[in-house]
Design a protein around this motif. Structure first.
Motif, short mmCIF file in Angstrom:
data_model
loop_
_atom_site.label_atom_id
_atom_site.label_comp_id
_atom_site.label_asym_id
_atom_site.label_seq_id
_atom_site.Cartn_x
_atom_site.Cartn_y
_atom_site.Cartn_z
N GLU A 25 36.10 70.07 76.09
CA GLU A 25 37.14 68.93 76.11
C GLU A 25 37.85 68.93 77.50
O GLU A 25 37.97 68.01 77.85
CB GLU A 25 37.72 68.64 74.72
CG GLU A 25 36.87 68.42 73.58
CD GLU A 25 37.66 67.97 72.16
OE1 GLU A 25 38.92 67.17 72.66
OE2 GLU A 25 37.24 68.15 71.15
N GLU A 26 38.09 69.98 77.60
CA GLU A 26 39.06 70.17 78.88
C GLU A 26 38.75 71.50 79.36
O GLU A 26 38.14 72.41 78.77
CB GLU A 26 40.50 69.93 78.54
CG GLU A 26 41.10 70.90 77.20
CD GLU A 26 42.54 70.71 76.81
OE1 GLU A 26 43.12 71.57 76.49
OE2 GLU A 26 42.85 69.62 77.34
N HIS A 61 36.73 62.03 82.15
CA HIS A 61 36.91 61.10 80.61
C HIS A 61 36.11 61.81 79.60
O HIS A 61 35.23 62.40 79.89
CB HIS A 61 36.50 59.68 81.17
CG HIS A 61 36.95 58.62 80.24
ND1 HIS A 61 37.94 57.88 80.59
CD2 HIS A 61 36.59 58.40 79.14
CE1 HIS A 61 38.26 57.00 79.63
NE2 HIS A 61 37.57 57.23 78.67
N LEU A 62 36.61 61.63 78.18
CA LEU A 62 36.16 62.25 77.34
C LEU A 62 34.96 61.11 76.62
O LEU A 62 35.04 60.00 76.70
CB LEU A 62 37.16 62.25 76.31
CG LEU A 62 36.97 63.26 75.05
CD1 LEU A 62 36.99 64.73 75.72
CD2 LEU A 62 37.90 63.36 73.91
N LYS A 86 32.85 66.26 70.86
CA LYS A 86 33.46 65.49 71.77
C LYS A 86 33.58 66.47 73.29
O LYS A 86 33.64 67.85 73.36
CB LYS A 86 35.00 65.28 71.55
CG LYS A 86 35.15 64.28 70.31
CD LYS A 86 36.75 64.05 70.25
CE LYS A 86 36.99 63.27 69.12
NZ LYS A 86 38.44 63.32 69.09
N ALA A 88 34.15 66.54 78.04
CA ALA A 88 34.35 65.71 79.25
C ALA A 88 33.42 66.65 80.43
O ALA A 88 33.49 65.99 81.27
CB ALA A 88 35.84 65.83 79.45
#
Length: 319
Positions: A25-26, A61-62, A86, A88
């Motif tokens: 996700e990040e 962006h996710l 999810k 990114a």
């Protein structure tokens, strides 16, 4: 094959493929204990501390995979939905890693090979049609593609080292949004190429001008679009005292556009695969299926076709 600048170009670009990829996700690139480790076989060539000025939020962006297994961009109205996954970014797990003191040597010197390598000279003519036929509807599709081809685009070792890229391509993480933007654009352009090679103009993304023939429209749009995308670097190297242009691709998209352009300008013979129904470039006259992929000995489509045929015969009691 017609001779032109593209046909005279020598393609000699090794591409690194990591065996493990994971969605995130990040990415906390600012952490002091995280390093980029470009591997060559079993052990790293060097360790590069990730610089603080890397654009962390660049196209971060996710995206989410919904309960139907379809990926969609998570916008404001989607934030309350439930997603199985999810992400990114897609990351080469062994290349970007947190070095823990307890397992420092284990991280630096793994006991098994973590990368494979293939050359775009051998597989570039397969790559540009493979890009066009994948749907990438779920994260697993994307990961499976990368396990064969490597990360298609993203941050390279040369970017981290802030130097001019060499011929070898070592991409270690990729923004998912950046990938989907590029793949949708590539497949849109390829649709004109496919229409011209199959005489099926029913799925063109644009409509012809008034009184313009549909085939002329497809030809015009293909040339217009490919001219914008046929950008890549090269260097001149003397081989046997002859100056030869050597390609320098930053990612797989540059290579795919190069081979698509080469096919257009060389009037390459194309056929539809008898297994998947997708377009492939003919390398020998008896070819009926998509070409062999990196790391394989036989065409995946040919094996799938033969297995299905064998199963059908078994069900009919013929074998």
């Amino acid at each position: 094959m017609k001779k032109n600048f593209l046909t005279e170009m020598k393609v000699d670009n090794p591409f690194y493929v990591y065996q493990d990829y994971e969605i995130k996700e990040e990415l906390s690139f600012s952490e002091n204990n995280m390093n980029a480790i470009p591997y060559e076989g079993f052990a790293p060539k060097k360790i590069i501390p990730l610089p603080t000025d890397v654009p962390i939020n660049f196209n971060g962006h996710l995206y989410g995979e919904n309960t139907n297994g379809q990926i969609e961009r998570i916008d404001t109205e989607c934030e309350l939905k439930n997603y199985k996954y999810k992400a990114a970014y897609l990351v080469a797990k062994k290349a970007v890693t947190i070095i823990e003191k307890e397992d420092y040597l284990g991280k630096l010197f793994p006991d098994k090979k973590v990368t494979n390598e293939y050359n775009l000279n051998a597989f570039g003519r397969t790559l540009y049609t493979e890009f066009a036929k994948w749907d990438f509807n779920c994260f697993q599709d994307l990961i499976n593609f990368c396990r064969t081809w490597g990360l298609p685009t993203g941050v390279t070792i040369s970017f981290l080292e802030k130097k001019i890229p060499e011929n070898d391509i070592n991409i270690i993480w990729m923004s998912i949004e950046d990938f989907y933007t590029k793949i949708h654009e590539y497949q849109r352009i390829f649709s004109y190429f496919k229409a011209l090679n199959t005489n099926d103009f029913s799925k063109l993304p644009t409509a012809p001008k008034k009184r313009e023939n549909i085939k002329v429209h497809a030809q015009r749009m293909l040339i217009k679009e490919i001219e914008k995308k046929s950008l890549f670097s090269y260097k001149i190297k003397r081989q046997q005292d002859i100056p030869t242009p050597i390609s320098i691709f930053r990612d797989l998209f540059e290579a795919a556009y190069f081979y698509l352009n080469l096919s257009i300008n060389s009037s390459t013979e194309m056929r539809l695969c008898e297994n998947c129904g997708q377009l492939f470039e003919v390398t020998h006259q008896r070819q009926r299926f998509c070409s062999v992929l990196p790391g394989r000995k036989r065409s995946s489509c040919e094996m799938a076709f033969n297995n299905r045929l064998k199963k059908e015969k078994k069900q009919k009691g013929e074998i």
